[in-house]
Enzyme design. Structure first.
Site, PDB file in Angstrom:
ATOM      1  N   GLU A  83       1.049  -1.402   0.176  1.00  0.00           N
ATOM      2  CA  GLU A  83       0.409   0.238  -0.101  1.00  0.00           C
ATOM      3  C   GLU A  83       0.784   1.338   0.461  1.00  0.00           C
ATOM      4  O   GLU A  83       0.503   2.206  -0.024  1.00  0.00           O
ATOM      5  CB  GLU A  83      -0.995   0.315   1.329  1.00  0.00           C
ATOM      6  N   CYS A 120      -3.877  -3.509   3.987  1.00  0.00           N
ATOM      7  CA  CYS A 120      -2.704  -4.859   4.408  1.00  0.00           C
ATOM      8  C   CYS A 120      -2.947  -6.179   4.331  1.00  0.00           C
ATOM      9  O   CYS A 120      -2.462  -7.241   4.431  1.00  0.00           O
ATOM     10  CB  CYS A 120      -2.812  -4.665   6.046  1.00  0.00           C
ATOM     11  N   HIS A 244      -3.478  -9.716  11.975  1.00  0.00           N
ATOM     12  CA  HIS A 244      -3.032  -8.910  10.987  1.00  0.00           C
ATOM     13  C   HIS A 244      -2.547  -8.383  12.635  1.00  0.00           C
ATOM     14  O   HIS A 244      -3.681  -7.791  13.164  1.00  0.00           O
ATOM     15  CB  HIS A 244      -3.644  -8.063  10.485  1.00  0.00           C
TER      16      HIS A 244
HETATM   17  N1  CAA Z   1      -0.580   2.068  30.473  1.00  0.00           N
HETATM   18  C1  CAA Z   1      -0.519   1.600  30.018  1.00  0.00           C
HETATM   19  N2  CAA Z   1      -1.624   1.788  29.067  1.00  0.00           N
HETATM   20  C2  CAA Z   1      -2.013   2.450  29.066  1.00  0.00           C
HETATM   21  C3  CAA Z   1      -1.197   4.183  29.021  1.00  0.00           C
HETATM   22  C4  CAA Z   1      -0.723   3.998  30.172  1.00  0.00           C
HETATM   23  N3  CAA Z   1      -0.004   4.926  30.793  1.00  0.00           N
HETATM   24  N4  CAA Z   1      -1.496   5.147  27.724  1.00  0.00           N
HETATM   25  C5  CAA Z   1      -2.625   4.424  27.618  1.00  0.00           C
HETATM   26  N5  CAA Z   1      -2.671   3.370  27.474  1.00  0.00           N
HETATM   27  C6  CAA Z   1      -3.268   2.330  26.394  1.00  0.00           C
HETATM   28  C7  CAA Z   1      -5.235   3.106  26.028  1.00  0.00           C
HETATM   29  O1  CAA Z   1      -6.167   2.969  27.357  1.00  0.00           O
HETATM   30  C8  CAA Z   1      -5.028   2.221  24.992  1.00  0.00           C
HETATM   31  O2  CAA Z   1      -5.001   0.767  25.060  1.00  0.00           O
HETATM   32  P1  CAA Z   1      -7.078   0.068  24.395  1.00  0.00           P
HETATM   33  O3  CAA Z   1      -7.046   0.592  23.496  1.00  0.00           O
HETATM   34  O4  CAA Z   1      -6.955  -1.246  25.538  1.00  0.00           O
HETATM   35  O5  CAA Z   1      -7.768   1.020  25.567  1.00  0.00           O
HETATM   36  C9  CAA Z   1      -3.808   1.944  24.608  1.00  0.00           C
HETATM   37  O6  CAA Z   1      -2.869   2.568  25.226  1.00  0.00           O
HETATM   38  C10 CAA Z   1      -3.502   2.964  23.205  1.00  0.00           C
HETATM   39  O7  CAA Z   1      -3.713   4.199  23.499  1.00  0.00           O
HETATM   40  P2  CAA Z   1      -5.204   5.829  23.365  1.00  0.00           P
HETATM   41  O8  CAA Z   1      -5.745   4.737  22.557  1.00  0.00           O
HETATM   42  O9  CAA Z   1      -4.711   6.370  24.163  1.00  0.00           O
HETATM   43  O10 CAA Z   1      -3.550   5.448  22.710  1.00  0.00           O
HETATM   44  P3  CAA Z   1      -3.993   6.994  20.853  1.00  0.00           P
HETATM   45  O11 CAA Z   1      -5.087   7.060  20.659  1.00  0.00           O
HETATM   46  O12 CAA Z   1      -2.354   7.734  20.815  1.00  0.00           O
HETATM   47  O13 CAA Z   1      -3.808   5.527  19.726  1.00  0.00           O
HETATM   48  C11 CAA Z   1      -4.444   4.349  17.836  1.00  0.00           C
HETATM   49  C12 CAA Z   1      -3.912   4.509  19.656  1.00  0.00           C
HETATM   50  C13 CAA Z   1      -5.869   5.222  17.625  1.00  0.00           C
HETATM   51  C14 CAA Z   1      -4.551   2.585  17.483  1.00  0.00           C
HETATM   52  C15 CAA Z   1      -3.040   4.774  16.917  1.00  0.00           C
HETATM   53  O14 CAA Z   1      -2.015   4.383  17.330  1.00  0.00           O
HETATM   54  C16 CAA Z   1      -3.778   4.985  15.461  1.00  0.00           C
HETATM   55  O15 CAA Z   1      -4.355   5.500  14.862  1.00  0.00           O
HETATM   56  N6  CAA Z   1      -2.806   4.352  15.172  1.00  0.00           N
HETATM   57  C17 CAA Z   1      -3.220   3.337  13.589  1.00  0.00           C
HETATM   58  C18 CAA Z   1      -4.061   2.639  13.369  1.00  0.00           C
HETATM   59  C19 CAA Z   1      -4.291   1.179  13.190  1.00  0.00           C
HETATM   60  O16 CAA Z   1      -3.125   0.866  13.276  1.00  0.00           O
HETATM   61  N7  CAA Z   1      -5.396   0.885  13.724  1.00  0.00           N
HETATM   62  C20 CAA Z   1      -5.780  -0.679  13.456  1.00  0.00           C
HETATM   63  C21 CAA Z   1      -6.499  -0.917  13.300  1.00  0.00           C
HETATM   64  S1  CAA Z   1      -6.755  -1.081  11.134  1.00  0.00           S
HETATM   65  C22 CAA Z   1      -5.146  -1.812  10.961  1.00  0.00           C
HETATM   66  O17 CAA Z   1      -5.027  -2.509  11.118  1.00  0.00           O
HETATM   67  C23 CAA Z   1      -5.009  -1.730   9.448  1.00  0.00           C
HETATM   68  C24 CAA Z   1      -3.511  -1.192   9.262  1.00  0.00           C
HETATM   69  O18 CAA Z   1      -2.801  -1.718   9.807  1.00  0.00           O
HETATM   70  C25 CAA Z   1      -3.162   0.156  10.037  1.00  0.00           C
END
Ligand code: CAA
Length: 440
Positions: A83, A120, A244
């Protein structure tokens, strides 16, 4: 009918390492445990300035051809899943074939070349295409080369920046495979979604939270569809379940929902009933979020049971060992998960010959695909040939400032004459537009 599947696999990791809890989190003013405990990530593999999807894919393919003693004449098809393509006309497979032709006798003029795109899940789709080509008897005794290669980079400041990665997985698809044979049954969950897209742009536009829900929803549909054709999906039928893996925390959620799905109406649900009750079966729900809400109480209890913890430790955790240290490789990710699980089995002397894997692929946009594979008698020799641990150990650990420079280079913000951070020998390198050469 002859078995068809993955005969061999090789992995090429980006040469740079970004330490997420040690370097990235402090620079962002974030708690390192968000990475290690929340997302389940310790490091990202990033491409040095001379690496791109072509060089990483060609290096993985070359290693595979050398280890298997292959010549171009042995390969009748080259499909690249990516991609991160930079050319809307020529498939990346032509660039990779061009690299390989510099170092092998003969050429790939006879080979059908293509590029597969569906985020992916395209790596698995390319394997399917190769499988179908061989099963249709069109391969004339030749094998197919499938290369899943991506630079999974996000815009700076995007939440996805935490889950970056870069690397390539090359796989040889052939009759009588040495690693795993593929089953004919597949299940799909597919829907037009807009949570993650890259319309003519370098970095994706992502609704990260929604993307997690879409992954879970399409995966559940794929499992349901798979159950309509497969004989069984009892969780104990599978020695491992590679998903994945954009980041291990995503798989933690997917595995829990998958397990809940698979234990419905089995002796496992019955055995757990006294402890956590029977699970609700929400038939009608307005959207993906309300479905997750409807089962949340049950899944919360389920994840605390010994039975679930044991299954997770045995079937899921081993598939995440590599992802923790490399991040997301998009099309390569589920294939890294499979390799990670098999590597764990080798290192722990597990007897898994003849056992089943349930492979759960996913691509944003969105489509999930589920199928099973049977581990073949020569799997140990194939997995013992991987040098991924050495590659990871040899990566250059970069500072945050170096990370920003490399990120700018890959965003074409900087001239590519930034000095490389590492110095490979005898590998394909990107040496400017149109010049893809072998570094001596
Ligand atoms: N100690 C322990 N855990 C902590 C923590 C701490 N101090 N701070 C945060 N966490 C946890 C949160 O609770 C959360 O866990 P849960 O989801 O189980 O509640 C986790 O860490 C992540 O924290 P946030 O949700 O606050 O993180 P974020 O909002 O900054 O980002 C995300 C998370 C939205 C997935 C981001 O990384 C993102 O946008 N990633 C790209 C998109 C992605 O990968 N999507 C996955 C599905 S799509 C897919 O799979 C296709 C692909 O390859 C992209």
């Amino acid at each position: 009918m002859t078995d068809v599947g993955i005969d061999a696999i090789e992995i090429h990791a980006g040469k740079l390492k970004l330490d997420l809890p040690g370097t990235f989190a402090p620079a962002k003013g974030e708690d390192p445990e968000k990475y290690t405990k929340g997302l389940g990530l310790h490091a990202s593999s990033l491409p040095d300035v001379y690496e791109d999807i072509v060089t990483m894919g060609a290096n993985a393919a070359r290693k595979l051809m050398d280890r298997k003693g292959l010549e171009p004449a042995d390969i009748g098809r080259i499909d690249v899943a990516t991609e991160s393509a930079f050319d809307n006309s020529k498939p990346v497979s032509t660039y990779i074939a061009g690299c390989l032709e510099q170092v092998y006798e003969g050429d790939f003029r006879h080979a059908n070349k293509g590029e597969r795109k569906f985020a992916c899940v395209a790596g698995t789709q390319a394997i399917d295409d190769a499988y179908n080509w061989i099963r249709a008897g069109r391969n004339r005794g030749r094998a197919a080369l499938v290369v899943a290669t991506d630079t999974a980079l996000y815009a700076r400041g995007d939440a996805g920046e935490a889950t970056q990665g870069a690397g390539a997985v090359a796989m040889l698809i052939d009759e009588d495979p040495s690693l795993v044979s593929l089953s004919t049954e597949q299940g799909y969950g597919s829907m037009d979604e807009t949570d993650f897209l890259k319309p003519n742009q370098q970095f994706p536009s992502v609704d990260g939270k929604r993307s997690v829900q879409v992954y879970l929803a399409r995966m559940r549909e794929a499992l349901t569809d798979y159950e309509s054709v497969a004989t069984d999906t009892h969780p104990d039928d599978f020695v491992m379940v590679p998903f994945h893996t954009p980041f291990p925390g995503m798989v933690r959620k997917a595995a829990l929902l998958g397990y809940r799905h698979m234990i419905r109406d089995t002796e496992i649900e019955e055995a757990l009933a006294d402890e956590i009750g029977r699970q609700p079966r929400p038939e009608a729900f307005e959207d993906d979020e309300s479905y997750l809400d409807a089962i949340a109480e049950y899944t919360d209890k389920l994840k605390g049971t010994d039975r679930y913890r044991e299954w997770y430790a045995r079937s899921i955790d081993p598939t995440l060992e590599l992802a923790r240290h490399v991040g997301n490789w998009y099309t390569g990710s589920v294939h890294v998960a499979r390799a990670s699980g098999l590597k764990h089995a080798l290192e722990n002397d597990l007897d898994i010959t003849g056992k089943q894997l349930l492979v759960a692929s996913y691509g944003s946009g969105a489509q999930a695909e589920v199928h099973s594979e049977t581990v073949q008698p020569d799997w140990e020799e194939e997995i013992a040939g991987l040098d991924i641990d050495d590659q990871l150990a040899a990566r250059r650990d970069i500072t945050f400032e170096e990370y920003e420079t490399v990120h700018d280079v890959h965003n074409h913000d900087e001239e590519t004459d930034v000095d490389p951070f590492t110095s490979p020998e005898a590998e394909f390198v990107f040496d400017g537009w149109g010049r893809m050469g072998e570094r001596q």
